[in-house]
Design an enzyme around this catalytic site. Sequence first.
Site, mmCIF file in Angstrom:
data_model
loop_
_atom_site.group_PDB
_atom_site.id
_atom_site.type_symbol
_atom_site.label_atom_id
_atom_site.label_comp_id
_atom_site.label_asym_id
_atom_site.label_seq_id
_atom_site.Cartn_x
_atom_site.Cartn_y
_atom_site.Cartn_z
ATOM 1 N N SER A 63 44.008 -0.347 -6.757
ATOM 2 C CA SER A 63 43.808 0.444 -7.974
ATOM 3 C C SER A 63 45.111 0.598 -8.758
ATOM 4 O O SER A 63 46.206 0.468 -8.214
ATOM 5 C CB SER A 63 43.275 1.834 -7.614
ATOM 6 O OG SER A 63 42.134 1.729 -6.788
HETATM 7 N N1 SAH Z 1 41.747 2.146 -2.217
HETATM 8 C C1 SAH Z 1 41.962 0.722 -2.402
HETATM 9 C C2 SAH Z 1 41.165 0.205 -3.601
HETATM 10 C C3 SAH Z 1 40.244 -0.876 -3.159
HETATM 11 S S1 SAH Z 1 39.018 -1.407 -4.289
HETATM 12 C C4 SAH Z 1 43.427 0.382 -2.490
HETATM 13 O O1 SAH Z 1 44.255 1.302 -2.543
HETATM 14 O O2 SAH Z 1 43.771 -0.810 -2.474
HETATM 15 C C5 SAH Z 1 37.574 -0.700 -3.557
HETATM 16 C C6 SAH Z 1 37.223 -1.138 -2.173
HETATM 17 O O3 SAH Z 1 35.994 -0.508 -1.833
HETATM 18 C C7 SAH Z 1 37.000 -2.639 -1.974
HETATM 19 O O4 SAH Z 1 37.839 -3.101 -0.978
HETATM 20 C C8 SAH Z 1 35.523 -2.735 -1.552
HETATM 21 O O5 SAH Z 1 35.263 -3.746 -0.604
HETATM 22 C C9 SAH Z 1 35.297 -1.365 -0.956
HETATM 23 N N2 SAH Z 1 33.900 -0.909 -0.883
HETATM 24 C C10 SAH Z 1 32.894 -1.089 -1.764
HETATM 25 N N3 SAH Z 1 31.772 -0.490 -1.322
HETATM 26 C C11 SAH Z 1 32.072 0.092 -0.124
HETATM 27 C C12 SAH Z 1 31.332 0.860 0.834
HETATM 28 N N4 SAH Z 1 30.049 1.180 0.676
HETATM 29 N N5 SAH Z 1 31.982 1.278 1.954
HETATM 30 C C13 SAH Z 1 33.287 0.978 2.156
HETATM 31 N N6 SAH Z 1 34.026 0.264 1.302
HETATM 32 C C14 SAH Z 1 33.431 -0.177 0.163
#
Ligand code: SAH
Length: 217
Positions: A63
């Site tokens: 993000s």
């Molecule tokens: N917090 C992360 C941002 C990642 S983007 C960082 O700091 O890098 C969002 C993430 O949510 C992705 O990796 C995606 O695979 C995950 N995601 C989407 N739906 C999800 C779910 N139901 N449970 C767990 N993870 C999920």
Amino acid sequence: MSNADRRREREELCELLAARGVSDRRVLAAIRSVPRERFLPPELQPAAYDNNALAIGEDQTISQPLMVALMTQQLKLTGAETVLEVGTGSGYQAAILAELAAQVVTIERLPGLAERAEKTLRELGYKNIEFRIGDGTLGCAEAAPFDGIIVTAGAPDVPAPLYRQLREGGRLVIPVGDQGLQILKTVTREPQGPVIEEAGGCRFVPLIGDAGWTRPE
Ligand code: SAH
């Protein structure tokens, strides 16, 4: 890039975040101390302190630093809390939370990303993060209740299981909207029911799961 250059870039990023509404000094200190480049593939490391979301593989992103800071600030952490993160991704947000809370549980649905994030966070020495692989829209009942829950993917609505796993007075921060654009919502669990605060627009990858989207559009 030299360490001095990195320090200067991190300092400039913190100035930008402060100018854009990040006023919690503990949050700014956490941004200053976590090396964001460690959560990126080598070719993107020079861009680590730009205020941008960046690709981390498997169609997912780390993000934007401003979103990480604003969402974390909404949790009002003091250091004593147990926090759930849904969407481990690169692990960067989990590191920021681990700096500011007592215990962090983070869930990711894609095993490849979860494993890489766990490796990075172990190398950086974090001991207060628990890793789970699965559907985070269902929360993590065995570790509940949580003082704070942060969802780092865009949801069609507030997942009911996550609200149920909040402690009274606990806060849930989540982008809610369609797959193109969301609004950042903070839901506080009060004795009389949920109290919802809405902030500005944002754009996250989709939250995919039982209480999320069935698939990307
Ligand atoms: N917090 C992360 C941002 C990642 S983007 C960082 O700091 O890098 C969002 C993430 O949510 C992705 O990796 C995606 O695979 C995950 N995601 C989407 N739906 C999800 C779910 N139901 N449970 C767990 N993870 C999920």
